[in-house]
Design a protein around this motif. Structure first.
Motif, mmCIF file in Angstrom:
data_model
loop_
_atom_site.group_PDB
_atom_site.id
_atom_site.type_symbol
_atom_site.label_atom_id
_atom_site.label_comp_id
_atom_site.label_asym_id
_atom_site.label_seq_id
_atom_site.Cartn_x
_atom_site.Cartn_y
_atom_site.Cartn_z
ATOM 1 N N LYS A 79 0.711 -1.288 0.065
ATOM 2 C CA LYS A 79 -0.060 0.201 -0.014
ATOM 3 C C LYS A 79 1.020 1.344 -0.009
ATOM 4 O O LYS A 79 2.211 1.304 0.540
ATOM 5 C CB LYS A 79 -0.786 -0.156 1.112
ATOM 6 C CG LYS A 79 -2.009 -1.155 1.335
ATOM 7 C CD LYS A 79 -2.516 -0.921 2.726
ATOM 8 C CE LYS A 79 -3.632 -1.917 2.898
ATOM 9 N NZ LYS A 79 -4.296 -1.818 4.166
ATOM 10 N N ALA A 80 0.381 2.042 -0.352
ATOM 11 C CA ALA A 80 0.948 3.692 -0.511
ATOM 12 C C ALA A 80 1.525 3.858 1.082
ATOM 13 O O ALA A 80 2.650 4.446 1.346
ATOM 14 C CB ALA A 80 0.331 4.616 -0.888
ATOM 15 N N VAL A 81 0.700 3.713 1.979
ATOM 16 C CA VAL A 81 1.110 3.882 3.397
ATOM 17 C C VAL A 81 2.482 3.068 3.817
ATOM 18 O O VAL A 81 3.118 3.378 4.804
ATOM 19 C CB VAL A 81 -0.091 3.532 4.386
ATOM 20 C CG1 VAL A 81 -0.371 2.058 4.539
ATOM 21 C CG2 VAL A 81 0.020 4.232 5.625
ATOM 22 N N ASP A 82 2.410 1.726 3.197
ATOM 23 C CA ASP A 82 3.733 0.881 3.606
ATOM 24 C C ASP A 82 4.790 1.570 3.007
ATOM 25 O O ASP A 82 5.824 1.610 3.994
ATOM 26 C CB ASP A 82 3.460 -0.218 2.944
ATOM 27 C CG ASP A 82 2.340 -1.070 3.366
ATOM 28 O OD1 ASP A 82 1.960 -1.093 4.680
ATOM 29 O OD2 ASP A 82 1.529 -1.790 2.535
ATOM 30 N N VAL A 83 4.931 2.368 1.875
ATOM 31 C CA VAL A 83 6.086 2.978 1.443
ATOM 32 C C VAL A 83 6.073 4.327 2.120
ATOM 33 O O VAL A 83 7.271 4.532 2.417
ATOM 34 C CB VAL A 83 5.851 3.163 -0.095
ATOM 35 C CG1 VAL A 83 6.958 4.019 -0.799
ATOM 36 C CG2 VAL A 83 5.615 2.212 -0.769
ATOM 37 N N ALA A 84 5.081 4.918 2.434
ATOM 38 C CA ALA A 84 5.373 6.309 3.285
ATOM 39 C C ALA A 84 6.155 5.911 4.587
ATOM 40 O O ALA A 84 6.898 6.892 5.213
ATOM 41 C CB ALA A 84 4.086 6.750 3.708
ATOM 42 N N HIS A 85 5.839 4.762 5.149
ATOM 43 C CA HIS A 85 6.550 4.465 6.711
ATOM 44 C C HIS A 85 7.965 3.848 6.293
ATOM 45 O O HIS A 85 8.488 3.477 7.510
ATOM 46 C CB HIS A 85 5.605 3.542 7.505
ATOM 47 C CG HIS A 85 4.412 4.361 7.960
ATOM 48 N ND1 HIS A 85 4.877 5.189 9.028
ATOM 49 C CD2 HIS A 85 3.108 4.303 7.755
ATOM 50 C CE1 HIS A 85 3.466 5.578 9.182
ATOM 51 N NE2 HIS A 85 2.550 5.113 8.447
ATOM 52 N N ASP A 86 8.392 3.725 5.029
ATOM 53 C CA ASP A 86 9.817 3.105 4.944
ATOM 54 C C ASP A 86 10.875 4.032 4.633
ATOM 55 O O ASP A 86 10.664 4.611 3.557
ATOM 56 C CB ASP A 86 9.572 2.075 3.977
ATOM 57 C CG ASP A 86 11.087 1.039 3.823
ATOM 58 O OD1 ASP A 86 12.044 1.648 3.968
ATOM 59 O OD2 ASP A 86 10.753 -0.148 3.541
ATOM 60 N N ALA A 87 11.724 4.469 5.332
ATOM 61 C CA ALA A 87 12.579 5.484 5.058
ATOM 62 C C ALA A 87 13.738 5.244 3.819
ATOM 63 O O ALA A 87 14.263 5.911 3.541
ATOM 64 C CB ALA A 87 13.523 5.899 6.495
ATOM 65 N N ASP A 88 13.881 3.745 3.682
ATOM 66 C CA ASP A 88 14.586 3.308 2.447
ATOM 67 C C ASP A 88 14.020 3.606 1.241
ATOM 68 O O ASP A 88 14.533 3.284 -0.010
ATOM 69 C CB ASP A 88 15.351 1.923 2.876
ATOM 70 C CG ASP A 88 16.092 1.985 4.091
ATOM 71 O OD1 ASP A 88 16.793 2.956 4.277
ATOM 72 O OD2 ASP A 88 16.019 0.932 4.697
ATOM 73 N N MET A 89 12.777 3.819 1.063
ATOM 74 C CA MET A 89 12.109 4.151 -0.150
ATOM 75 C C MET A 89 11.763 5.483 -0.570
ATOM 76 O O MET A 89 11.603 6.407 0.541
ATOM 77 C CB MET A 89 10.952 3.168 -0.216
ATOM 78 C CG MET A 89 10.996 1.637 0.097
ATOM 79 S SD MET A 89 9.608 0.500 0.016
ATOM 80 C CE MET A 89 9.271 0.712 -1.879
ATOM 81 N N ALA A 90 11.572 5.687 -1.737
ATOM 82 C CA ALA A 90 10.999 6.921 -2.174
ATOM 83 C C ALA A 90 9.640 7.109 -1.657
ATOM 84 O O ALA A 90 8.868 6.188 -1.267
ATOM 85 C CB ALA A 90 11.133 6.915 -3.783
ATOM 86 N N ALA A 91 9.008 8.340 -1.403
ATOM 87 C CA ALA A 91 7.749 8.751 -0.961
ATOM 88 C C ALA A 91 6.649 8.297 -2.023
ATOM 89 O O ALA A 91 7.021 8.215 -3.314
ATOM 90 C CB ALA A 91 7.747 10.263 -0.775
ATOM 91 N N PRO A 92 5.447 8.110 -1.507
ATOM 92 C CA PRO A 92 4.393 7.663 -2.579
ATOM 93 C C PRO A 92 4.350 8.590 -3.750
ATOM 94 O O PRO A 92 3.978 8.372 -5.048
ATOM 95 C CB PRO A 92 3.275 7.682 -1.855
ATOM 96 C CG PRO A 92 3.710 7.223 -0.405
ATOM 97 C CD PRO A 92 5.223 7.860 -0.163
ATOM 98 N N ARG A 93 4.562 9.990 -3.365
ATOM 99 C CA ARG A 93 4.225 10.998 -4.436
ATOM 100 C C ARG A 93 5.485 10.886 -5.538
ATOM 101 O O ARG A 93 5.103 11.201 -6.763
ATOM 102 C CB ARG A 93 4.299 12.272 -3.777
ATOM 103 C CG ARG A 93 5.706 12.693 -3.113
ATOM 104 C CD ARG A 93 5.839 13.962 -2.321
ATOM 105 N NE ARG A 93 5.564 15.331 -3.220
ATOM 106 C CZ ARG A 93 5.549 16.530 -2.672
ATOM 107 N NH1 ARG A 93 5.652 16.648 -1.372
ATOM 108 N NH2 ARG A 93 5.072 17.337 -3.268
#
Length: 284
Positions: free
Chosen positions: A121-135
């Protein structure tokens, strides 16, 4: 200094960008977070967390105190954690513009899916500092669903779609309210993998406040947030990014983490004026 010679709150905000940033610059720790997180406030908070430019804070440092923004808030305002650190004056080893290629984004998305055992989910990505932001995924691929398709996931909602009865939705809201001991916000529901998405509640009851009213969840009396003009204009820009167009009053009512429409009518001649002041134009 005579009392009438002391700078006003507005003068401090004009000079430093916000009262929150003023306190940090003066060496004081704010008593609480700002009512709305602007980029300026996030930069000030991150700058206060670190010691020297080449020793930036890590995401876990945000949990030290409620005066700091959450990682999801940082990702909502900046392209990535590294971009936020760079804006705060830290020396980051890799510039975000060089890091987030389409291939890297897709690889990260697939790795996250493997670790979760489901479609991200987008929220999973938002909480992972090693990944780019959902935007960033929206910017590179056009939308979150388009990114999922490119990564080999289906674009349908996570899990098997199902119909919820009014009673089930009301029960879910009451359960969340009891767990967090306050009136639920849409973000609370988004971050709960077991809950229906906020859009399910809005589609069923018309609006998020109407869903809360149906669950007999009354708002507790709270002092109204004190928004600066800069806060209000930044909130409109954030909303425009979320809906991918100049926002309307109706759009503003859909997000409970943004200022209420009445706030704009009190501070500006009209909502159209607020849009123009924020650099947005409702006619384009």
């Amino acid at each position: 200094m005579e009392r009438d010679e002391f700078p006003t709150l507005v003068e401090f905000q004009d000079e430093f960008g916000s009262w929150y940033r003023t306190l940090w610059r003066a060496g004081f720790t704010p008593n609480g977070p700002p009512s709305y997180w602007t980029k300026v406030d996030i930069e000030a908070a991150l700058a206060a967390l670190g010691d020297v430019p080449d020793d930036p804070p890590v995401t876990g440092d945000l949990q030290q105190n409620a005066v700091y923004p959450s990682l999801s808030v940082v990702h909502d305002r900046f392209e990535s954690w590294e971009a936020a650190l760079e804006a705060a004056g830290y020396e980051t080893p890799v510039r975000p513009t060089q890091k987030w290629t389409a291939d890297r984004l897709l690889d990260d998305l697939n790795e996250l899916g493997d670790s979760l055992g489901r479609k991200p989910k987008a929220v999973d990505v938002a909480h992972d500092a090693d990944m780019a932001a959902p935007r960033t995924y929206d910017h590179v691929f056009g939308s979150w669903n388009a990114a999922l398709k490119e990564a080999g996931f289906s674009a349908t909602p996570v899990g098997t779609p199902r119909e919820y009865s009014d009673e089930e939705l009301i029960s879910e809201l009451r359960s969340i309210a009891a767990e967090i001991d306050r009136r639920p916000r849409m973000t609370d529901v988004e971050e709960d993998d077991e809950s229906p998405s906020p859009s399910v509640f809005r589609d069923r009851f018309g609006t998020w406040p109407a869903a809360l009213a149906a669950a007999d969840i009354e708002p507790k009396f709270e002092r109204a947030p004190q928004y600066t003009e800069s806060d209000l204009l930044d909130a409109l820009r954030t909303l425009a990014e979320r809906v991918d167009r100049p926002p309307s009053i109706g759009d503003l009512r859909e997000f409970d983490d943004l200022p209420a429409p009445v706030t704009y009518y009190r501070r500006f001649e009209s909502f159209t004026e607020a849009l123009e002041r924020s650099g947005l134009n409702s006619k384009t």
